[in-house]
Every structure is written in C-alpha cells, then in structure tokens.
Design a protein around this motif. Structure first.
Motif, PDB file in Angstrom:
ATOM      1  N   TYR A  79       0.834  -1.210   0.000  1.00 35.24           N
ATOM      2  CA  TYR A  79       0.000   0.000   0.000  1.00 35.24           C
ATOM      3  C   TYR A  79       0.867   1.258   0.000  1.00 35.24           C
ATOM      4  CZ  TYR A  79      -3.171  -3.638   1.657  1.00 35.24           C
ATOM      5  OH  TYR A  79      -3.887  -4.804   1.781  1.00 35.24           O
ATOM      6  N   ASN A 124     -10.488 -12.753  -9.484  1.00 38.60           N
ATOM      7  CA  ASN A 124     -11.395 -11.649  -9.176  1.00 38.60           C
ATOM      8  C   ASN A 124     -10.598 -10.357  -9.296  1.00 38.60           C
ATOM      9  OD1 ASN A 124     -13.076  -9.705  -8.157  1.00 38.60           O
ATOM     10  ND2 ASN A 124     -13.356 -10.656  -6.144  1.00 38.60           N
ATOM     11  N   PRO A 125     -10.832  -9.543 -10.325  1.00 37.59           N
ATOM     12  CA  PRO A 125     -10.017  -8.341 -10.518  1.00 37.59           C
ATOM     13  C   PRO A 125     -10.105  -7.344  -9.366  1.00 37.59           C
ATOM     14  CG  PRO A 125     -11.926  -8.343 -11.999  1.00 37.59           C
ATOM     15  CD  PRO A 125     -11.858  -9.698 -11.381  1.00 37.59           C
ATOM     16  N   GLU A 126     -11.181  -7.422  -8.560  1.00 37.89           N
ATOM     17  CA  GLU A 126     -11.316  -6.501  -7.433  1.00 37.89           C
ATOM     18  C   GLU A 126     -10.573  -7.001  -6.189  1.00 37.89           C
ATOM     19  OE1 GLU A 126     -15.427  -5.753  -6.798  1.00 37.89           O
ATOM     20  OE2 GLU A 126     -15.721  -4.816  -8.770  1.00 37.89           O
ATOM     21  N   ASP A 127     -10.158  -8.269  -6.189  1.00 41.50           N
ATOM     22  CA  ASP A 127      -9.385  -8.847  -5.082  1.00 41.50           C
ATOM     23  C   ASP A 127      -8.477  -9.917  -5.654  1.00 41.50           C
ATOM     24  OD1 ASP A 127      -8.424  -9.543  -2.589  1.00 41.50           O
ATOM     25  OD2 ASP A 127     -10.161 -10.804  -2.082  1.00 41.50           O
ATOM     26  N   ALA A 128      -7.532  -9.467  -6.486  1.00 43.22           N
ATOM     27  CA  ALA A 128      -6.755 -10.404  -7.302  1.00 43.22           C
ATOM     28  C   ALA A 128      -5.669 -11.127  -6.522  1.00 43.22           C
ATOM     29  CB  ALA A 128      -6.128  -9.646  -8.477  1.00 43.22           C
ATOM     30  N   ASP A 129      -5.214 -10.565  -5.405  1.00 41.42           N
ATOM     31  CA  ASP A 129      -4.084 -11.127  -4.656  1.00 41.42           C
ATOM     32  C   ASP A 129      -2.922 -11.437  -5.599  1.00 41.42           C
ATOM     33  OD1 ASP A 129      -2.719 -12.048  -2.316  1.00 41.42           O
ATOM     34  OD2 ASP A 129      -3.144 -14.112  -2.918  1.00 41.42           O
TER      35      ASP A 129
END
Length: 372
Positions: free
Chosen positions: A24, A361-366
């Motif tokens: 981040y 999942n592009p919103e939570d791709a890890d």
C-alpha cells in the motif's frame, strides 16, 4: 501518508508487517530499521525522529537463562523510551506484548513491564500508545523451535523427522496475516489503548493441529494432492506448511505417465478443493508471470515444450531455477510470498496447465507484480 518504523523489521512478525505495508505505497511509507540501531543512540534517534508510527516488535523469546530475556527486553524498551523523549516524539507507538503477561515467568514479566513503561511515556509526552496483548502466532517462515510449535512440526514433517507433543493442551492461535491486519487497523485508528487484547481466531488442541499437518504431509508433500480445506484456519495452516519444503530439492515433481499405443495419459492434479484451471501456449523466448500471491495456492504443470520456472522469496536475493520438459511432464507449486515466472526456453510452443485455488477476481486479485 504515515511513516512507519518497525523494530524487529526482519523478524517473523516484523517481516510480514513490513512486506504487507509495502503493498500500500499510497498509504504507508516504511522507515528502515536495523538491529544495531539499539546499540547506537544517534542512529536510533534518527530513526525515531522520522517515524509517525513505531511498531515495537524487537524482543528475545528464548534463552537458557530467563534473566537474560527479562533484562534484554526491558533494556530495549528503555532505550526506545529514552529516544522518544530526546527527540520530543509524538509518534503513535504500538507494542507487541504476549498472553504470557499473566504467567509466572520472566518473559511475560518483561512484556508487561515494557508495556507499562511505554504507556507512562505516552501519558507524559502526549504521544499515542497501543499495548497489544497477542495470542500464539503462526504462519510462513517462522523459526522452528523458536516462534511456534506449528513451525517446529512443519519443519520436522518436511525434513524426515517425527514431531513429538510435549503437552497436548488447547492453544489459542492467530495467523500472522490476521495479526498484521489487526496491527494495520490499529495504526489507521490511531487511538491510545494501554491494554488491547488481540483476539485469537482459532482454538485447537496441539494433537488436532498435528493430525492436520500429518494429513498434509501424506496427501500433498508425498503425493501432490491438494487436501480438503474446510475453514480459514485450514487454508492458513496449509499455506504455512507449504513454506517449510526444501524447495530446491522438492521441485520439479514428475508426473506419473500412463502410455499405450494411443499415446500418454497424465493426471495433473487431484483436488480436495475447487478452483480455476487454465491452459496456455507460450511462444519461444516469452516469459509469463513475475508476480506473487499472499494467500493463493497455485500449480504450474508443463506438458509440452521446455520451460524455466523461477521463484524468489520477495525479501531475499536467491533465485531458484527449475527446468521442465514436456517429454517428462512435471509441476512446480508456488509458495505464498514467492514471486515467480515461467519462460519458454525451447524452440517450439510451450504448453502449460495452470491451477489456482480461487477464480480470478479483478477486485481482489491477490496478485502483486515484481520481477523475479
């Protein structure tokens, strides 16, 4: 943006916190810490002066003489308090204490007294303080015979040794990734809490944990089968177990081929869980990947062509090279926190099957991009 320093930056919890904050960059800037800062007042003062937040994790857990543990841990707190006072710091200090505070041992005593000293500093100086009392922590890269009985069990099971249970009691546990998120939550809240008890996320008998790990060894370590993982604790324990392999000597794992006049048949993966299976072709000279995951379980299986698969633990320089050839189909599994790639080093198209335990999942791709 908050400037965050971590004493014990290279330790078990410290390295996980440091690497997670690095995900981040728009929110946090990490201030570098070296162990020798505690032996150099000028360097310690410079470090403290730069920080908006200090997470004090540096401590001694084990030593043949408990007095050495007690004196060392209190000495570190006293040096930190002295530096906070000299630099007139108003930083938010988070302190890692232990559930052993209430036990009759010098380690627990050192933690309790250290927490109280920092709380006194905050009250006098106007700084902020969070005294976190933390249950037993487990996770990837913990030191066997030091950080956790789970680290010890994982190491023994993957290195030809037999774990022994000394005391089959119930243990309250928290996964290191869950603890790191709790620390980040407290950093973002910025509140003074002299005593904040971090809640465990699971309670297990030692024998129950060992039974799960022995099952992972039989199914996964010995036979490459992904076991049934029913709870978040199971996923966290399995990802922890996977990080204790002697990776250089374990991979690549060759598949069993069944051949007859029609051709060949290979079972690529046997699953106790679902996920996403993909197929790719790669032209000669092209590299795919150069990313890492913090929770996903992933397998690369080469079935045609020649490939170089590379892995590197993100806070190290050592690159592990694995050469695979479709004439002898084989796979490599990707441990979490290892950046990895695959390159076609042959003269024909490379055919690869990829399996990962959760659909993309592009919103939570890890998925975090980093060159190997």
């Amino acid at each position: 943006m908050k400037k965050i320093g971590i004493t014990g930056q290279n330790g078990f919890v410290g390295s996980h916190l440091y690497n997670t904050l690095g995900l981040y960059p728009e929110k946090f800037e990490t201030i570098h810490f070296d162990r020798d800062f505690f032996e150099n007042e000028e360097k310690l003062d410079e470090f403290v002066g730069k920080c908006d937040v200090i997470v004090h994790l540096a401590a001694m857990n084990r030593h043949p003489d408990p007095e050495v543990i007690y004196n060392n841990n209190l000495d570190l707190v006293k040096k930190l308090v002295s530096s906070l006072e000299k630099t007139n710091s108003k930083a938010h200090v988070l302190f890692s204490s232990s559930a052993q505070e209430e036990k009759d041992n010098l380690y627990g005593k050192s933690k309790k007294e250290g927490r109280e000293l920092l709380a006194e500093w905050a009250e006098k100086s106007g700084g902020k303080f969070t005294g976190m009392v933390i249950p037993n922590v487990f996770g990837p890269f913990g030191k066997p015979n030091y950080n956790s009985f789970i680290a010890t069990f994982c190491h023994k099971l993957t290195h030809g040794e037999t774990p022994v249970i000394d005391n089959d009691g119930e243990v309250k546990l928290i996964y290191v990734g869950e603890l790191v998120q709790e620390i980040i939550n407290q950093i973002e809240r910025g509140e003074t809490k002299k005593l904040y008890e971090v809640q465990s996320t699971s309670t297990n008998k030692v024998s129950e944990v060992l039974q799960k790990l022995e099952n992972y060894k039989q199914l996964y370590f010995d036979n490459g089968e992904i076991p049934v993982l029913e709870t978040q604790f199971d996923f966290n324990l399995f990802n922890t177990f996977r990080c204790y392999f002697d990776i250089k000597n374990h991979y690549p794992v060759k598949f069993t081929q069944h051949t007859d006049p029609r051709g060949a048949f290979v079972e690529v993966i046997r699953l106790g869980i679902g996920g996403q299976c993909s197929f790719s072709t790669t032209v000669p000279g092209i590299t795919r990947g150069n990313h890492y995951h913090t929770r996903k379980i992933e397998r690369f299986a080469v079935i045609k062509g020649k490939a170089l698969i590379q892995l590197r633990k993100i806070d190290t320089d050592e690159v592990l090279d694995f050469y695979l050839d479709g004439n002898e189909p084989a796979y490599v599994d990707m441990p979490i926190w290892y950046t990895h790639n695959i390159k076609n080093i042959g003269e024909e198209e490379l055919y690869t099957i990829f399996w990962i335990n959760e659909p993309f999942n592009p919103e939570d791709a890890d998925t975090y991009f980093l060159e190997v």
